[in-house]
Each structure stands twice: as C-alpha cells, then as structure tokens.
Design an enzyme around this catalytic site. Structure first.
Site, PDB file in Angstrom:
ATOM      1  N   GLY A 134       0.816  -1.207   0.000  1.00 29.26           N
ATOM      2  CA  GLY A 134       0.000   0.000   0.000  1.00 29.26           C
ATOM      3  C   GLY A 134       0.851   1.258   0.000  1.00 29.26           C
ATOM      4  N   HIS A 135       0.535   2.173  -0.917  1.00 23.55           N
ATOM      5  CA  HIS A 135       1.210   3.472  -0.926  1.00 23.55           C
ATOM      6  C   HIS A 135       0.592   4.388   0.128  1.00 23.55           C
ATOM      7  CE1 HIS A 135       2.652   2.201  -4.902  1.00 23.55           C
ATOM      8  NE2 HIS A 135       3.541   3.180  -4.822  1.00 23.55           N
ATOM      9  N   LEU A 136       1.421   5.167   0.790  1.00 26.60           N
ATOM     10  CA  LEU A 136       0.894   6.231   1.636  1.00 26.60           C
ATOM     11  C   LEU A 136       0.394   7.352   0.721  1.00 26.60           C
ATOM     12  CD1 LEU A 136       2.852   4.559   3.528  1.00 26.60           C
ATOM     13  CD2 LEU A 136       3.095   6.656   4.860  1.00 26.60           C
TER      14      LEU A 136
ATOM     15  N   ASP B  72       5.214   8.004  -7.643  1.00 26.82           N
ATOM     16  CA  ASP B  72       6.150   7.366  -6.716  1.00 26.82           C
ATOM     17  C   ASP B  72       6.040   5.843  -6.795  1.00 26.82           C
ATOM     18  OD1 ASP B  72       7.925   7.919  -4.153  1.00 26.82           O
ATOM     19  OD2 ASP B  72       6.589   6.246  -3.684  1.00 26.82           O
TER      20      ASP B  72
ATOM     21  N   GLN C  53      -9.301   2.684   0.130  1.00 26.58           N
ATOM     22  CA  GLN C  53      -8.384   3.820  -0.001  1.00 26.58           C
ATOM     23  C   GLN C  53      -8.559   4.535  -1.338  1.00 26.58           C
ATOM     24  OE1 GLN C  53      -4.626   3.332   1.831  1.00 26.58           O
ATOM     25  NE2 GLN C  53      -3.557   4.804   0.553  1.00 26.58           N
TER      26      GLN C  53
END
Length: 295
Positions: A173-175, A198, A217
């Site tokens: 999971g990307h922040l 990113d 998300q």
C-alpha cells in the site's frame, strides 16, 4: 352538547394515551426498519447484524474516539501524536464498516501551509516501519500516467506473498498514491523529467490488505485526483497506524484539504480483509469466514 357537562380532563388524558401508543408504534416500526436494513446489508448474517447494531448504538467509531482532534505540532498541522494513539487503540469487530471518520470528517491540516509542490517523506522508524505521516503538497501536474507503473519489489514490514490459489490478501500500500505523485522524486522534490508517480520507495509503502487498498483507499485518492484535475492545490497526508511494536499497521489515517476548502476529509481505514484474521505482530493471516467487513 348543550346541557351536558364535558369531561375535558378525561378527553385530554385519552388523547395523550393515544399519542403515546401511536408514538410507541412508530418507534417500533423505525427499529424494525433499521434492523431489516442492517440485516439485508450484512447478507443475513446474525453475528454481523448484531455487531453492526451494537456499533451504531454505542458509537464505536473513530468519530467518538477522536471527537475533537488536535492539530499536530508542525508547520502544516495534521495528525497529532495523541490522536495517533487513540486510533491505534481502536479494535475492529466483524460486521463494522471498513472505515470511520475522524474529527467529524474535517482535516486538521492547515490549508494556508501550501507553499511549494513537494512531498515530505518521513524516515522509517527503528523497526523499519512507515509509522509516521507522509505529507504531500500537490497540484494538477502531479496527476500521474497510470501506464508508467512498474512492478513493485519493496517488502515492507509484515509483508507476506499472496496464497498459491491466487487470492489477493496483501498489497504493497502506498501512503501517497502513485496516481497523485507524478514528478516527485524519492527525496520529495518535484522533477519535471520524472513523468511517473512514486514507485518502490521504502518510505512510502506499508503492508496493507488488498481490500483496504483496492476497495476503500481508492475512494479517497479519487477525491484528491478530482480536486487536482480541477486545478486546486491540495495538502494530502497519510499515516499508517501501528500499535506498539507490531509490524503490520492496524489501519491508516487519510486526510486532505484544498487551499480553497472545497476538499476536506479525515478518515481512518481499518487494515482488514473479509474472510481473514491478521496477526498484526507479524502480518500472518488465517482463514476466518466469519470475518465480515462492510464497505
């Protein structure tokens, strides 16, 4: 009724009695409708229905745990240390919603703090976890081209490969989402020659359930993308929430605000997966078909 004495007190008492009975009937109908709605939404599962009703009646959500959130002691606000701990202490129960609001869904980021296009990537902690906030100051040029994605290979703490039958349980999971970080290098600076978002940045990844990442998300990331495409400037912060020395986050706090105030949200997503239970100390999952998660 000439010549007859009217018992006004008796009539009033009778009317009040009828009103109370009618009110009781209406209340009972409302309860039945509410129970039926939860029952239908849970797919007819008894334990899920009971847990959902209990959650509604007791207010078991981050909205009650962090009714009035504090502003972090930074130049741009965001999640405070005390509110981080309150979120870490929340326990998800089967049948509850996958996310809850924080601070009545209002961000604690300071909208006037947007000065330049950049991302503040926090350092990993002593356990190599992304346990601090990453905060992005975004604009339209940060909306990324999805075709430039590459395969992810970073293994964040508590990472496990998905099961052999191909069922997805774990995601990297990307922040700060790939889709809103075009041009930002791993030092957080904007570089116009960097066209992708990113990727494979250890400071921007955590072990997240596939459900939380792909189903929940993305709802809030799309809100940020939509605001950016409307040429708004946005401050977006993501904070994985770890409890103690556990290696897998219990959830993630997402909040964003645009400089014009039209975008404003603050939510906590539980890091859970329908049909599975996680051991957050090490990230291992075991099958639990009774685990229900409402979207």
């Amino acid at each position: 009724m000439i010549g007859q004495e009217v018992n006004w007190e008796g009539l009033l008492m009778a009317k009040k009695g009828r009103s109370k009975k009618q009110g009781g009937v209406y209340s009972a109908i409302a309860v039945v409708v509410a129970v039926a709605a939860v029952w239908f939404k849970s797919g007819g599962d008894v334990s899920t229905t009971l847990n959902s009703l209990t959650s509604e009646l007791t207010g078991n959500s981050a909205n009650t745990a962090v009714t009035t959130a504090k502003v972090a002691k930074s130049g741009y606000g965001g999640l405070s240390k005390s509110d981080y701990q309150k979120l870490a202490n929340l326990e998800f129960k089967s049948g509850e919603k996958a996310y809850v609001t924080v601070n009545h869904n209002h961000s604690t980021l300071i909208k006037n703090a947007w000065k330049s296009n950049r991302v503040i990537y926090a350092d990993l902690d002593d356990l190599n976890r992304t346990s601090s906030s990453n905060t992005a100051f975004l604009e339209k040029r940060n909306v990324a081209n999805d075709s430039l994605r590459v395969r992810q290979f970073v293994e964040p703490t508590a990472w496990h490969y998905n099961r052999r039958n191909g069922e997805q349980i774990y995601n990297r999971g990307h922040l700060i989402a790939y889709s809103v970080s075009a041009g930002i290098d791993q030092n957080g600076h904007y570089n116009p020659s960097n066209k992708s978002g990113d990727q494979n940045n250890p400071k921007n990844l955590f072990t997240q359930s596939a459900f939380s990442n792909q189903k929940i998300q993305t709802i809030f990331e799309s809100k940020v993308r939509s605001a950016l495409r409307q040429n708004k400037k946005v401050i977006y912060q993501a904070t994985p929430i770890f409890k103690g020395d556990e290696l897998m986050a219990r959830g993630i706090n997402l909040q964003a605000i645009s400089t014009d105030g039209s975008l404003d949200f603050n939510v906590y997503l539980y890091n859970v997966q329908p049909g599975y239970q996680f051991n957050y100390a090490n990230g291992r999952a075991k099958v639990d078909r009774g685990m229900k998660v409402l979207e």
